[in-house]
Scaffold this motif. Structure first.
Motif, mmCIF file in Angstrom:
data_model
loop_
_atom_site.group_PDB
_atom_site.id
_atom_site.type_symbol
_atom_site.label_atom_id
_atom_site.label_comp_id
_atom_site.label_asym_id
_atom_site.label_seq_id
_atom_site.Cartn_x
_atom_site.Cartn_y
_atom_site.Cartn_z
ATOM 1 N N PHE A 13 0.557 -27.335 -19.522
ATOM 2 C CA PHE A 13 -0.446 -26.340 -19.155
ATOM 3 C C PHE A 13 -0.218 -25.954 -17.706
ATOM 4 N N ARG A 14 -0.333 -24.647 -17.425
ATOM 5 C CA ARG A 14 -0.212 -24.165 -16.046
ATOM 6 C C ARG A 14 -1.363 -23.224 -15.733
ATOM 7 N N SER A 15 -1.988 -23.455 -14.613
ATOM 8 C CA SER A 15 -3.030 -22.562 -14.114
ATOM 9 C C SER A 15 -2.594 -22.032 -12.759
ATOM 10 N N THR A 16 -2.535 -20.699 -12.640
ATOM 11 C CA THR A 16 -2.146 -20.043 -11.402
ATOM 12 C C THR A 16 -3.311 -19.192 -10.913
ATOM 13 N N ASN A 17 -3.720 -19.415 -9.686
ATOM 14 C CA ASN A 17 -4.891 -18.733 -9.157
ATOM 15 C C ASN A 17 -4.588 -18.220 -7.755
ATOM 16 N N SER A 66 1.392 -36.989 -10.041
ATOM 17 C CA SER A 66 1.637 -38.102 -10.955
ATOM 18 C C SER A 66 2.772 -37.711 -11.880
ATOM 19 N N ASP A 67 3.057 -38.614 -12.845
ATOM 20 C CA ASP A 67 4.109 -38.310 -13.802
ATOM 21 C C ASP A 67 3.794 -37.046 -14.594
ATOM 22 N N ARG A 68 2.514 -36.752 -14.738
ATOM 23 C CA ARG A 68 2.116 -35.630 -15.573
ATOM 24 C C ARG A 68 1.691 -34.395 -14.781
ATOM 25 N N MET A 69 1.282 -34.574 -13.561
ATOM 26 C CA MET A 69 0.650 -33.463 -12.850
ATOM 27 C C MET A 69 1.390 -33.089 -11.572
ATOM 28 N N LYS A 70 1.518 -31.780 -11.382
ATOM 29 C CA LYS A 70 2.113 -31.243 -10.174
ATOM 30 C C LYS A 70 1.210 -30.115 -9.666
ATOM 31 N N VAL A 71 0.986 -30.077 -8.365
ATOM 32 C CA VAL A 71 0.179 -29.005 -7.785
ATOM 33 C C VAL A 71 1.000 -28.301 -6.709
ATOM 34 N N SER A 72 0.743 -27.018 -6.571
ATOM 35 C CA SER A 72 1.408 -26.209 -5.554
ATOM 36 C C SER A 72 0.354 -25.395 -4.825
ATOM 37 N N PHE A 73 0.566 -25.226 -3.552
ATOM 38 C CA PHE A 73 -0.370 -24.483 -2.729
ATOM 39 C C PHE A 73 0.411 -23.557 -1.826
ATOM 40 N N GLY A 74 -0.104 -22.350 -1.630
ATOM 41 C CA GLY A 74 0.552 -21.400 -0.756
ATOM 42 C C GLY A 74 -0.450 -20.555 -0.011
ATOM 43 N N PHE A 87 -8.858 -11.011 -6.898
ATOM 44 C CA PHE A 87 -8.735 -12.367 -7.451
ATOM 45 C C PHE A 87 -7.996 -12.300 -8.776
ATOM 46 N N THR A 88 -7.015 -13.187 -8.945
ATOM 47 C CA THR A 88 -6.228 -13.253 -10.170
ATOM 48 C C THR A 88 -6.139 -14.701 -10.642
ATOM 49 N N THR A 89 -6.386 -14.910 -11.929
ATOM 50 C CA THR A 89 -6.191 -16.236 -12.500
ATOM 51 C C THR A 89 -5.433 -16.109 -13.808
ATOM 52 N N THR A 90 -4.395 -16.906 -13.972
ATOM 53 C CA THR A 90 -3.582 -16.938 -15.182
ATOM 54 C C THR A 90 -3.521 -18.373 -15.681
ATOM 55 N N ASN A 91 -3.862 -18.573 -16.950
ATOM 56 C CA ASN A 91 -3.900 -19.912 -17.525
ATOM 57 C C ASN A 91 -3.097 -19.917 -18.826
ATOM 58 N N LEU A 92 -2.047 -20.719 -18.844
ATOM 59 C CA LEU A 92 -1.082 -20.671 -19.935
ATOM 60 C C LEU A 92 -0.785 -22.053 -20.493
ATOM 61 N N LEU A 107 -4.957 -6.677 8.569
ATOM 62 C CA LEU A 107 -4.769 -8.118 8.356
ATOM 63 C C LEU A 107 -4.698 -8.325 6.849
ATOM 64 N N TRP A 108 -3.544 -8.743 6.387
ATOM 65 C CA TRP A 108 -3.263 -8.827 4.950
ATOM 66 C C TRP A 108 -2.797 -10.228 4.636
ATOM 67 N N GLY A 109 -3.294 -10.797 3.552
ATOM 68 C CA GLY A 109 -2.844 -12.139 3.224
ATOM 69 C C GLY A 109 -3.429 -12.647 1.928
ATOM 70 N N GLY A 110 -3.241 -13.928 1.704
ATOM 71 C CA GLY A 110 -3.735 -14.495 0.464
ATOM 72 C C GLY A 110 -3.538 -15.993 0.421
ATOM 73 N N VAL A 111 -4.216 -16.584 -0.541
ATOM 74 C CA VAL A 111 -4.085 -18.013 -0.788
ATOM 75 C C VAL A 111 -3.879 -18.201 -2.285
ATOM 76 N N SER A 112 -3.011 -19.098 -2.657
ATOM 77 C CA SER A 112 -2.707 -19.309 -4.075
ATOM 78 C C SER A 112 -2.579 -20.791 -4.363
ATOM 79 N N GLY A 113 -2.867 -21.146 -5.603
ATOM 80 C CA GLY A 113 -2.724 -22.526 -6.035
ATOM 81 C C GLY A 113 -2.261 -22.592 -7.481
ATOM 82 N N LYS A 114 -1.403 -23.550 -7.771
ATOM 83 C CA LYS A 114 -0.902 -23.734 -9.131
ATOM 84 C C LYS A 114 -1.088 -25.192 -9.547
ATOM 85 N N LEU A 115 -1.435 -25.353 -10.806
ATOM 86 C CA LEU A 115 -1.537 -26.680 -11.400
ATOM 87 C C LEU A 115 -0.663 -26.737 -12.634
#
Length: 983
Positions: free
Chosen positions: A440-444, A344-352, A483-488, A422-430
Motif C-alpha cells: 500500500f502506498r499513500s502519497t500526500n 521497519s521491514d514492512r514500512m517506509k516513509v518519505s518526506f519532502g 492539496f493532493t492525496t493518492t492512495n494505492l 513564494l512558491w513551495g510545498g510539503v509532501s509525504g509518502k507511506l
C-alpha cells in the motif's frame, strides 16, 4: 552389529529426508550499483510454482531443499540462480540487465511493463534557462515547444502531439515525484509574460524527465492526461558517506539579431524623401538603447548521504537572469529537502519540502508609451534622446518624427512591473508491505503560492503624467493552495513465467485561489505606497476553487519477457462540470511483443525487436472552474450593491474526450543503432468550446461540448553509438515527428472568426483567415489585394484589375475575400544531438528544427507600413517597392494605405537552430583525490548561436502558439562558463 547398521541407515535416511524435503532459507537481496535493498524481487524454487517476494527491506524467507535451485528475478535486473545445498542463509547481489531496462518505466503511480516508448530527457542543465521546459526543445519526438517571449521566467508553451482542444487547456500535465502539478496552481496577473510553475523548479534538482504520450502510458492519469504527461523525477539521497556538490556558473546574454534590422537615419530620410545631412550626428539606434547584455548567474550546492535506514538529499540554489531588454529580470532562491526512512521491514516513509522565492521584473509591453520594447521598434533614428549636456530628456522634444514623446531611457528606472512569489510545498509518502505480494502506498502533498504584483507608473514619467492625479499604482495579491492525496494498493505475483501486477486506488485534489486588486492614482514624488494615493482609488477581489476525485486501476501482464499487456480503467469526477455530468470513464489497453526473445529469432543484425500497440481514452477538464453554472456579478448602483446576470448555466457541460490509437516498434541494429517508430491517431470529441452568442442575449458566449478534432502523425527516433573505442566515444540522437491537425466537426456551429484567424470544419486550428495580398497595382502603385471570388464583368468596379498572373485584384480592401493563409501549428519538429568524450573531455551540440507553420508578424503593420506613420521602419521596407508606372512590386508606393490585416504579413515559420554547444573537462580522479575532492568539472557553453530562417523578425521561436507576433521580445544568445566540484 545389525542394530548399528540399521541405526546408521535410519540416521542416513533421516538426514537425506531433511536434506531433500526442506528447510527455511532466508537472506537479503541488494543492488550491486547502490548497495541498497531491493523490495519486490521474485524468489522462486526452479521448476515449481513455489515462491515469495522480498519485503520492503529486501529480505525474504522460503522453504527449500538442498537439491533445489532458487531463482531471483526482477524486471530490469539480470536473473540470478543459486543451488541451496547446505546453505540456510543466501544473500544475493543483483546487477542491472540493460536489455530488460528498456522494458521498464516509472510513470508516477507505478512501474509498468513497457507497451509503449517513453523518452527520457537527461542533461536538463545544458540549456541555461529558469524554465526547465525549454530544456526539452528538440530532445523528444512529438513535442513542440515555443517560448512566446524572451522575458526571463515567462511561460513556455509545450504541445505534445499537436493541440487537441479549442477552448480547453492544451498544456501537458506535470507530475513531480508522483504528485500532480497543474498550471492552474499559478496565480494569473495582468502582465506581458504569463508566469509558469516550472520556473519555480531548480533544474539542478532534477534527475530525469520522462514524456508520456500514447494511451498505454497516459491512461492511468485519465482526465489529466489528454495533452500528454511530463514526469519529473528529482534527485534522492543514496546510502553512504555524505557527498557534497557545489557548482557555479556565470554567463552573458545578448540580443540575437536574426534577419531583423531597422532603418538608420540616412535610410529613413531617403525613404521619406526628406533632406538629411548625416554630419549632424543624429542617428540613434533605439534598439541598442532598449536592449542590453544581460548577466546570468547560477550558484548551487547539494548534499546527499545516509545509511541503510535513512537517506537524505538537500539542496539550495540561487539563479539570476538579467533580461536582454532593459527593465526585465528573473531572480530565484530555491531550497529542497527529501528524506527516506526505512521504519521497519514492512514500512517506509518519505518526506519532502521545497521552497522557491522568485522575483520577476517585466519589461513593459507595447501598450505603454514608456516601454523600451515599443520604443525600440517605433522611435525614429532622427530623434536624439539626450539634450546638449548629455542628459536624457524626460519628454522628447516635439518634431515631425516624434510620434511618441515618451523617452524610455528616462522612464525605465522610474516605473516598474514586478512580481514576487513564494512558491513551495510539503509532501509525504507511506509505503507498507501488507502481506506477501501486496503493498500500500499513500502519497500526500500540499502546494501553495503567495504572490504579489506591482505595476507602478511614476508621476514624473510619461505614462504616469496626469494633470489631476499624477502617478498610478496597481497591486495584485493572491494566494493559491492545492492539496493532493493518492492512495494505492499494488499486488505483484509471479507464477512460473507469468508476471502479473495489479493496482487500484483513489486520488483526490482540491485547489483554492483568492486574489485582491487595489488601484490608486495621485502620488507625491517619490512616494509609491498605495496609502498615499489621493485620487481614483478602487478595489476588487475574487475567489475560485476546483476539486477532482478519481478511482484508478491497472493490470499488467508479462509472459516470459516476450508478451506484455496492460489494461487500465479510471473514473474521474470534476467540480467544473454540470451536476449530472461530473464523472467520466476513461480506459486503455496496450500490448507488445518482444519478437527478438522468441526461440525462432536468430539475427546478428536486428536485435531487441519489439512491436507495440495501444488504444484508450483520456479526458480534458481545462476550462474555468465555474463555466457550467449560471453566475451573477456585483456592482455598485446608486451607492448600493446590485447583482446582474453574468453567465448562462449549462448543466449538461461534461468532459472533452480524446481517443488515442498508437502502433510502433523498437529495434536495435548492428549493436549500435536503436530505432523507435510510432504512428498515432488522436481524435478529440465533445470539444469544450466557448460558443459566441448573439448580442441580443446579453452574453458574449457560453461554454458547450461541440465538435471534434483530429491529430495524426508519425514519430521517428534514432540513437546511434557511432564510435566506442578506448578513450574516445561519439554518439548521436536524431528525432523528427510530423503532425496533421484538423477540426473535423463543429456540430453545426458557424465558424468562429477574428480579424486574422478562423476556427472551422476542415481546417487546422489557428488558421489565418484574411484577404490575400497582391502587392502594388502596376499603374498607380496603390495597395492591392486579390478578389478571390467570381465577379461578373458587369459587376466589376473601377477598383478591380487583372493582375499579371491573370487573377482578379482590387485596390479596395473591402472587395477582397478572405482566404486560408496557413496554420500557426508546426507540421514537423525535431532535433539532432551529437556527444563526444575523450578521456576527461566532453562535448555536445544540439540542433533543433521546426516548420510547416506560419506566423502573422503583426509588428510589420507598423514598421512595414509604406510611410503612413512617422514611426521608424524595418530596413527591408525599401525592398521591392513600387516607384514608377509599370513596376510589378510586392510593396506599394510610398504613402499607400496597405497595412490592413492581410496575408502580406503572414510569413513561414520554418527554421533550423544551433540550440546549444557545450564543452567540458573533468579533472583526473588521481589528481582531485589528492586534494580531498571526488570530482571537478569545468565547462563553457553557448546557446542560440545561429539560426537559418527566412522569417523577417528576430526569431520564429518567440511567438505565441496562435502564431500572432506583436512587438516581439526575442530570445537571447547566451554564453556561459562554470565549475562543478564534488567532495
Amino acid at each position: 552389529m545389525k542394530r548399528a547398521i540399521l541405526l546408521s541407515l535410519m540416521l542416513l535416511f533421516t538426514a537425506f529426508t531433511v536434506f531433500a524435503q526442506g528447510k527455511v532459507v532466508s537472506g537479503t537481496v541488494t543492488a550491486e550499483e547502490s548497495g541498497e535493498p531491493i523490495p519486490g524481487v521474485n524468489v522462486l524454487i526452479k521448476g515449481t510454482a513455489s515462491g515469495t517476494i522480498t519485503d520492503i527491506d529486501g529480505n525474504y524467507s522460503i522453504n527449500a531443499s538442498g537439491n533445489d535451485v532458487i531463482i531471483f528475478t526482477f524486471i530490469g535486473l539480470a536473473t540470478e540462480e543459486v543451488k541451496v545445498g547446505t546453505q540456510t542463509n543466501i544473500n544475493m547481489t543483483m546487477t542491472a540487465d540493460i536489455k530488460q531496462l528498456e522494458d521498464v518505466v516509472i510513470v508516477g503511480y507505478t512501474k509498468v511493463d513497457q507497451a509503449t516508448t517513453v523518452p527520457v530527457i537527461a542533461n536538463v542543465k545544458e540549456i541555461v534557462t529558469p524554465n526547465v521546459a525549454q530544456a526539452l526543445t528538440g530532445k523528444s519526438t512529438g513535442v513542440a515547444i515555443q517560448a512566446s517571449t524572451g522575458q526571463p521566467g515567462a511561460k513556455t508553451n509545450v504541445r505534445i502531439r499537436g493541440i487537441g482542444s479549442i477552448t480547453g487547456n492544451s498544456n501537458p500535465l506535470y507530475v513531480i515525484d508522483g504528485i500532480i502539478m497543474d498550471s492552474d496552481e499559478v496565480i494569473t496577473a495582468n502582465q506581458q509574460a504569463e508566469r509558469d510553475p516550472l520556473a519555480n523548479i531548480n533544474p539542478t534538482d532534477i534527475e530525469d524527465i520522462r514524456i508520456l504520450k500514447d494511451a498505454a502510458a497516459t491512461a492511468l492519469y485519465g482526465a489529466r492526461a489528454s495533452n500528454g504527461v511530463i514526469v519529473i523525477t528529482t534527485k534522492k539521497g543514496k546510502a553512504g558517506k555524505t557527498n557534497f556538490t557545489a557548482s557555479i556558473s556565470e554567463g552573458a546574454t545578448s540580443r540575437y539579431q536574426g534577419n531583423f534590422k531597422m532603418m538608420d537615419s540616412p535610410t529613413f530620410s531617403k525613404f521619406h524623401g526628406e533632406d538629411f545631412d548625416p554630419a549632424t550626428g543624429v542617428n540613434t539606434n533605439w534598439g541598442d538603447l532598449a536592449f542590453q547584455t544581460g548577466r546570468t548567474s547560477d550558484y548551487q550546492v547539494s548534499a546527499s548521504g545516509g545509511n541503510e535506514k535513512t537517506r537524505y538529499y538537500a539542496s539550495g540554489g540561487y539563479f539570476n537572469q538579467e533580461g536582454i531588454l532593459v527593465g526585465s529580470n528573473f531572480e530565484r532562491y530555491s531550497g529542497r529537502l527529501s528524506v527516506d526512512n526505512q521504519v521497519s521491514d514492512r514500512m517506509k516513509v518519505s518526506f519532502g519540502v521545497d521552497l522557491s522565492k522568485s522575483i520577476q521584473s517585466d519589461a513593459s509591453d507595447g501598450n505603454l508609451y514608456s516601454s523600451p520594447l515599443l520604443g525600440s521598434y517605433l522611435q525614429a533614428p532622427l530623434i536624439d534622446p539626450y539634450d546638449a549636456d548629455g542628459n536624457a530628456y524626460d519628454v522628447l522634444p516635439t518634431g515631425p518624427w516624434t510620434a511618441i514623446r515618451a523617452n524610455f531611457i528616462s522612464d525605465v528606472d522610474k516605473n516598474y512591473r514586478k512580481t514576487e512569489s513564494l512558491w513551495g510545498g510539503v509532501s509525504g509518502k507511506l509505503d507498507y508491505q501488507l502481506m506477501e505480494g501486496l503493498s500500500f502506498r499513500s502519497t500526500n502533498a500540499y502546494r501553495f503560492e503567495n504572490m504579489r504584483k506591482d505595476n507602478f507608473s511614476s508621476p514624473t514619467s510619461y505614462d504616469g503624467a496626469d494633470a489631476v492625479a499624477p502617478g498610478n499604482l496597481a497591486i495584485y495579491q493572491g494566494y493559491s493552495g492545492t492539496f493532493t492525496t493518492t492512495n494505492l494498493f499494488n499486488y505483484e505475483t509471479t507464477i512460473d513465467k507469468h508476471n502479473i501486477t495489479a493496482l487500484a486506488g483513489t486520488e483526490y485534489q482540491q485547489s483554492n485561489q483568492d486574489w485582491n486588486y487595489m488601484y490608486g492614482a495621485g502620488f507625491p514624488e517619490p512616494i509609491n505606497n498605495i496609502g498615499s494615493a489621493t485620487q481614483q482609488f478602487s478595489l476588487d477581489g475574487r475567489g475560485t476553487a476546483y476539486r477532482f476525485f478519481s478511482f484508478l486501476s491497472q493490470v499488467t501482464y508479462n509472459f516470459d519477457d516476450r508478451y506484455f499487456a496492460s489494461v487500465s480503467y479510471r473514473r474521474d469526477g470534476s467540480s467544473r462540470f454540470g451536476s449530472s455530468n461530473q464523472f467520466g470513464d476513461f480506459y486503455s489497453i496496450g500490448g507488445s511483443w518482444k519478437v527478438s526473445n522468441e526461440s525462432f529469432w536468430n539475427s546478428n543484425v536486428f536485435e531487441d525487436l519489439k512491436l507495440r500497440a495501444s488504444y484508450g481514452t483520456t479526458g480534458n477538464a481545462g476550462i474555468g472552474n465555474f463555466n457550467s453554472i449560471g453566475m451573477y456579478r456585483y456592482a455598485i448602483y446608486n451607492g448600493r450593491p446590485a447583482a446582474y446576470h453574468s453567465q448562462i448555466a449549462n448543466p449538461d457541460l461534461t468532459w472533452e474526450v480524446k481517443h488515442k490509437s498508437n502502433i510502433g516498434f523498437d529495434v536495435r541494429v548492428a549493436k549500435r543503432v536503436t530505432v523507435n517508430f510510432d504512428a498515432y491517431h488522436e481524435n478529440s470529441t465533445d470539444l469544450l468550446l466557448d460558443v459566441p452568442l448573439a448580442g441580443e442575449t446579453g452574453f458574449n458566449s457560453v461554454t458547450m461540448n461541440a465538435g471534434s478534432m483530429v491529430n495524426k502523425g508519425v514519430e521517428l527516433n534514432i540513437s546511434s553509438d557511432n564510435i566506442d573505442q578506448g578513450d574516445f566515444t561519439w554518439s548521436t540522437d536524431f528525432n523528427i515527428s510530423f503532425n496533421h491537425n484538423e477540426v473535423t466537426s463543429m456540430n453545426g456551429i458557424e465558424p468562429i472568426r477574428s480579424s486574422f484567424n478562423t476556427i472551422e470544419e476542415g481546417k487546422a486550428m489557428y488558421t489565418f483567415y484574411m484577404p490575400e495580398w497582391m502587392g502594388a497595382e502596376p499603374n498607380s502603385g496603390a495597395a492591392a489585394w486579390y478578389v478571390n471570388k467570381d465577379v461578373a464583368d458587369a459587376d466589376r468596379t473601377e477598383n478591380m484589375f487583372e493582375a499579371a498572373n491573370g487573377k482578379l485584384a482590387t485596390t479596395n480592401y473591402s472587395e477582397a475575400a478572405r482566404i486560408d493563409g496557413g496554420s500557426a501549428l508546426p507540421v514537423w519538429v525535431g532535433g539532432l544531438t551529437n556527444r563526444f568524450t575523450y578521456r576527461g573531455f566532453d562535448a555536445s551540440f544540439l540542433f533543433t528544427f521546426s516548420g510547416g507553420n506560419y506566423i502573422y508578424n503583426g509588428t510589420r503593420r507598423f514598421i512595414d507600413s509604406d510611410g503612413i506613420y512617422p514611426y521608424n521602419q524595418m530596413a527591408a521596407a525599401t525592398e521591392d517597392r513600387w516607384e514608377a508606372p509599370g513596376d510589378n512590386a510586392s510593396r506599394p508606393a510610398y504613402g499607400s494605405l496597405g497595412n490592413q490585416h492581410s496575408t502580406r504579413y503572414v510569413e513561414k515559420g520554418d527554421y533550423i537552430q544551433l540550440r546549444n554547444i557545450t564543452l567540458g573537462y573533468t579533472l583526473p580522479n588521481e589528481f582531485v583525490s589528492q586534494i580531498g575532492l571526488s570530482k571537478v568539472r569545468v565547462f563553457v557553453s553557448g546557446q542560440n548561436l545561429w539560426m537559418g530562417t527566412n522569417y523577417s523578425g528576430y526569431t520564429p521561436t518567440t511567438v505565441d502558439y496562435d502564431g500572432y507576433n506583436f512587438f516581439e521580445y526575442p530570445e537571447g544568445r547566451v554564453f556561459t562558463g562554470g565549475l562543478t566540484v564534488s567532495f
